[in-house]
Write an enzyme that holds these catalytic residues in place. Structure first.
Site, PDB file in Angstrom:
ATOM      1  N   MET A 268       0.804  -1.315  -0.015  1.00 53.77           N
ATOM      2  CA  MET A 268       0.002   0.147  -0.087  1.00 53.77           C
ATOM      3  C   MET A 268       0.917   1.343   0.147  1.00 53.77           C
ATOM      4  O   MET A 268       1.956   1.388   0.658  1.00 53.77           O
ATOM      5  CB  MET A 268      -0.952  -0.171   1.270  1.00 53.77           C
ATOM      6  CG  MET A 268      -1.930   1.021   1.314  1.00 53.77           C
ATOM      7  SD  MET A 268      -3.034   1.524  -0.105  1.00 53.77           S
ATOM      8  CE  MET A 268      -3.055   2.991   0.113  1.00 53.77           C
ATOM      9  N   GLU A 303       4.738   1.106  -5.612  1.00 55.73           N
ATOM     10  CA  GLU A 303       4.299   1.607  -4.660  1.00 55.73           C
ATOM     11  C   GLU A 303       5.010   2.816  -4.675  1.00 55.73           C
ATOM     12  O   GLU A 303       4.500   3.848  -4.157  1.00 55.73           O
ATOM     13  CB  GLU A 303       4.278   0.857  -3.282  1.00 55.73           C
ATOM     14  CG  GLU A 303       3.755  -0.490  -3.208  1.00 55.73           C
ATOM     15  CD  GLU A 303       2.233  -0.392  -3.621  1.00 55.73           C
ATOM     16  OE1 GLU A 303       1.744   0.634  -3.430  1.00 55.73           O
ATOM     17  OE2 GLU A 303       1.567  -1.456  -4.306  1.00 55.73           O
ATOM     18  N   HIS A 306       3.699   5.248  -7.148  1.00 52.44           N
ATOM     19  CA  HIS A 306       2.423   5.924  -6.816  1.00 52.44           C
ATOM     20  C   HIS A 306       2.516   7.179  -6.007  1.00 52.44           C
ATOM     21  O   HIS A 306       1.576   8.123  -5.854  1.00 52.44           O
ATOM     22  CB  HIS A 306       1.491   4.990  -5.530  1.00 52.44           C
ATOM     23  CG  HIS A 306       0.825   4.190  -6.198  1.00 52.44           C
ATOM     24  ND1 HIS A 306      -0.180   4.398  -6.958  1.00 52.44           N
ATOM     25  CD2 HIS A 306       0.362   2.862  -5.963  1.00 52.44           C
ATOM     26  CE1 HIS A 306      -1.087   3.377  -7.433  1.00 52.44           C
ATOM     27  NE2 HIS A 306      -0.762   2.343  -6.949  1.00 52.44           N
TER      28      HIS A 306
END
Length: 879
Positions: A268, A303, A306
């Site tokens: 995440m 990640e 992002h």
């Protein structure tokens, strides 16, 4: 199914009634009773259609203590507390709202919100987990600056991490301490993160192109630091690549990765504090395979990327999920291609797309990359949104060129930095930066299903032309019976009879500017492209580099496919020729029902591959692998999985017998015995070595048993050891080898996951009984998603022959597990329920058995929205 639940519609989007400028959070951490204090600086949103709308906050599994507005305590009559909302009417245009509530992280088995894993605190807030922490406008278009103060026992939780930059820390009474984190960038609540516990760090520094020094930290449980070096190196490589490729630098003082064993996803991208599944952090040669090292590199890159494509610019609502995920998957694939083998990476990505996303596009869960509705947003973290989404982004680059794509990215960030936007905003930036009309191309966002290209080629000797007629069509999908034509970039080449590439000049063009490969723009239901100056009948090389996520139908002869295997200069097209030949052969064998025998033409082609030195070993390995049974499953109506498995296994054995000497020579050549080193080149060598080993293992010879035993015993790395074990457990004495491996690695959770998966994927008789018994193993836990995926998921999703046993026991087992998991972790239950999606493709006996289990799940009282949505759509597919 008679139960109706209300779906959320994309076209019903309404801006929030309030915006939040700033959030101040204080956490007083205790396992069963964490107190959360929030201070929200609110203001009315002039874009909302109702001027006096109440403030409606989201909240789940929370115990409310108090509410204050501008310092005044509210009485219960001044607000309305529902099961999942807190409504406050009559707020002024600007207000400061203070809320105190408590939560129980220890009992949170959903792993969404704040939860406890191995005695440490972690969060997962995407998509809607923040509402399980405190009452909030838990939607991505509400962006605020967050300040987080964490208070905890100093002995039990010495490390306290949050988003942004650490600005203060200190000690309190009762052996407590505090740390304060400030994130200077506005973000939605789904990007919030908190970690607290006994962790250790492996750290380094990265100097950006502009000269800024960034601390790069990987936090893990004590004793795991020696497995973090690859993740740390991958993070630094990703930072450097993003600066060079897209001009994007990191924007905080520290970039942190934290590994946790209990996690629903892979990782995440929370701003500055990325929380990862241990599977994508921990690796060393003894415990991780080359595939694991590749995966860590890709996921760490994903990640990190992002930070800009998802964090600095985020999505307005969850229907726009592919805006950040499809784009970032494309970026991580490009990163992996640039630091490894571009050809191997491209083929690997296409295989994943075809085996995971194409069935999704053809099944009951089919949806566009920008869905129109959903019951539960967690169900749209799909291969369509991610993998097909990345292919749509890749098509921009194919249409506009790398330079044009970069111009579009630059404009996208210039326009939208700090905003929550839509897929249309991204498309418009690409269009405006390049003055290129993308109106028709946008249909890729709104239409589900995989387009089909049916292509015919006509050579005219007299006119010296070769005409390609391309017809496009798209299948009906749920809610979309008819489709409009797409704008499809179709990359082609032509090879003469000697294997040389021809220069391509379309009728009416200047031949001086001809190239040997070009992209055709297919915009109509039927189009013909005429190439001039073609003196002899060519062999077309089509859909080069897989230029669009489509299915291709061209009437190649077997001789033409073998010709392309030998001569095509486009690596994907070369592999695709072999794949097309093998799919055709396997389907013919399935329909004929004969004992499979490898044709001489195929044996000769494989023999050439095994003896060529000029090809990348990793590419050769991919070309030697047969199309998977799950991929073939989609090409057969009323499929009998046992028959399909027998045909697949029979052809594998036939090839092993015919190519024994070449396979053994190639194995010995690649099995150099040099100490393990992870690199793209060395991983490619091992992949070819172990593909050869998998074929040789099909030969029932004492020599091959010894070969497998020697590789297992002498391997200095998990790649080679696991490849040997996979073959050994298909032979007599399997339990001995499995026991030996488990004894060796019983204390390593991730290695034991591999052990579980190997047994779940076995095609030996009694696999289901062994899987059921393994659920009682001390290393298995039904509450841990990694364990569920490795044992139950591997069996239900990937073991075609055992799961689809004719007695239906595999289906009953899967349904039992879905119902069990639904009460613990609905997200994981829904993903397990997806194993029923293909029930309508089965032969009538199995179809009826699978439908009965679906109906049993559907009748369960209190079924979660996550699982209900998957099961209801699957059942509707049979109506």
């Amino acid at each position: 199914m008679t139960e109706q639940r209300t779906a959320i519609q994309r076209l019903d989007y309404t801006p929030p009634a309030f915006l939040i400028d700033r959030v101040d959070l204080t956490f007083e951490l205790e396992e069963t009773h964490t107190r959360v204090l929030s201070r929200l600086v609110l203001k009315r949103n002039p874009a909302h259609p109702t001027a006096d709308a109440p403030l409606v906050l989201n909240g789940e599994e929370l115990s409310l203590e108090s509410i204050k507005v501008d310092g005044r305590q509210l009485t219960p009559g001044e607000y309305e507390l529902g099961d999942v909302t807190l409504t406050i009417p009559n707020l002024p245009a600007e207000a400061i709202l203070e809320i105190a509530n408590t939560i129980n992280p220890l009992s949170n088995t959903t792993l969404s919100g704040l939860y406890v894993s191995s005695g440490n605190f972690f969060t997962q807030c995407e998509a809607e987990g923040f509402r399980r922490i405190t009452y909030y406008l838990d939607r991505p278009d509400v962006m605020a600056k967050f300040t987080t103060t964490i208070v905890a026992d100093k002995t039990r939780y010495p490390v306290l991490l949050g988003n942004g930059n650490r600005v203060g820390q200190g000690n309190l009474d009762k052996n407590r301490h505090w740390v304060k984190w400030v994130d200077p960038f506005k973000k939605p609540s789904y990007l919030f993160a908190l970690v607290a516990g006994k962790l250790v760090v492996l750290a380094d520094r990265h100097t950006t192109a502009s000269g800024k020094t960034v601390n790069v930290e990987v936090w893990v449980e004590p004793g795991e630091q020696d497995k973090c070096h690859h993740a740390l190196a991958s993070a630094k490589a990703a930072m450097k690549w993003d600066e060079e490729r897209f001009g994007l630098e990191y924007d905080l003082d520290t970039y942190m990765i934290v590994a946790v064993s209990d996690f629903n996803m892979g990782a995440m991208e929370n701003k500055g504090l990325n929380i990862f599944n241990t599977k994508y952090v921990l690796a060393k040669p003894e415990t991780a395979t080359d595939v694991d090292f590749d995966g860590i590199e890709a996921v760490v890159g994903h990640e990190y990327f992002h930070n800009w494509t998802g964090n600095r610019v985020t999505c307005r609502d969850w229907f726009q999920l592919s805006l950040k995920e499809g784009l970032t998957v494309f970026r991580d694939q490009e990163f992996s291609s640039d630091i490894g083998s571009r050809a191997v990476q491209r083929i690997s990505n296409v295989r994943v797309l075809r085996e995971r996303q194409f069935p999704e596009d053809a099944g009951p869960q089919a949806h566009p990359i920008r869905p129109d509705s959903y019951l539960e947003i967690n169900n749209f973290y799909t291969a369509t949104v991610y993998e097909k989404g990345s292919e749509v982004v890749r098509m921009y680059q194919t249409l506009l060129g790398r330079e044009g794509f970069r111009k579009g990215m630059d404009l996208y960030f210039k326009r939208h930095d700090g905003q929550a936007v839509t897929c249309d905003d991204f498309a418009n930036a690409m269009q405006d930066a390049n003055q290129f009309d993308l109106t028709q191309f946008k249909r890729w966002y709104s239409q589900a299903g995989t387009p089909q290209l049916t292509v015919e080629g006509v050579f005219d000797q007299a006119a010296q032309t070769f005409a390609l007629t391309v017809r496009q069509s798209a299948p009906a999908t749920p809610g979309q019976p008819e489709k409009l034509p797409y704008h499809i970039p179709f990359a082609v080449g032509l090879l003469d009879q000697n294997g040389s590439e021809l220069k391509l000049t379309l009728q009416g063009e200047d031949a001086a500017e001809a190239a040997t490969s070009r992209v055709l723009h297919v915009r109509e239901a039927e189009q013909t492209f005429v190439f001039t100056g073609i003196s002899s009948k060519p062999v077309p090389s089509l859909l080069r580099d897989f230029s669009a996520p489509v299915k291709l139908d061209y009437p190649y002869t077997d001789d033409e496919l073998v010709f392309l295997i030998a001569h095509d200069t486009d690596p994907f097209a070369r592999w695709e020729a072999g794949n097309t030949y093998l799919v055709r052969l396997l389907l013919q064998l399935y329909r004929a029902g004969d004992t499979p025998k490898a044709p001489e033409q195929l044996v000769a082609a494989f023999a050439r591959l095994l003896t060529q030195d000029r090809l990348d070993p990793a590419l050769v390995a991919l070309m030697l692998e047969l199309p998977s049974e799950n991929y073939l499953f989609e090409a057969i109506n009323d499929v009998d999985p046992a028959r399909l498995h027998a045909v697949h296994h029979g052809l594998t054995q036939s090839l092993a017998r015919e190519l024994r000497s070449q396979l053994f020579a190639a194995y010995q050549k690649q099995h150099t015995g040099v100490p393990y080193r992870y690199s793209a080149e060395e991983a490619g060598r091992r992949s070819l070595q172990n593909v050869c080993l998998s074929y040789l293992a099909e030969l029932d010879e004492p020599m091959m048993a010894e070969l497998l035993s020697n590789q297992y015993r002498r391997a200095d790395n998990m790649t080679d050891r696991l490849a040997a074990l996979k073959a050994l457990i298909q032979r007599d004495g399997a339990e001995t080898w499995l026991d030996d491996f488990a004894t060796m690695w019983q204390d390593d959770a991730l290695v034991m996951d591999k052990w579980f998966a190997l047994q779940a994927l076995s095609d030996r008789p009694g696999t289901l009984s062994r899987v059921q018994k393994l659920m009682e193993h001390p290393a298995f836990a039904i509450t841990n998603p990694n364990k569920v995926r490795s044992l139950i998921g591997a069996f239900c999703h990937s073991n075609l022959v055992a799961f689809h046993a004719a007695d239906g026991y595999g289906y009953a087992f899967a349904a039992d597990r879905v119902l069990q998991l639904d009460k613990l972790n609905p997200q994981i239950a829904a993903r397990m329920a997806a194993c029923f999606n293909r029930w309508t493709r089965l032969e009538p006996g199995r179809r009826a058995l699978m439908k009965a289990e679906l109906e049993r799940i559907a009748r369960e009282p209190g079924l979660s929205s996550d699982t209900f949505e998957i099961v209801s759509k699957a059942l509707q597919a049979g109506q």
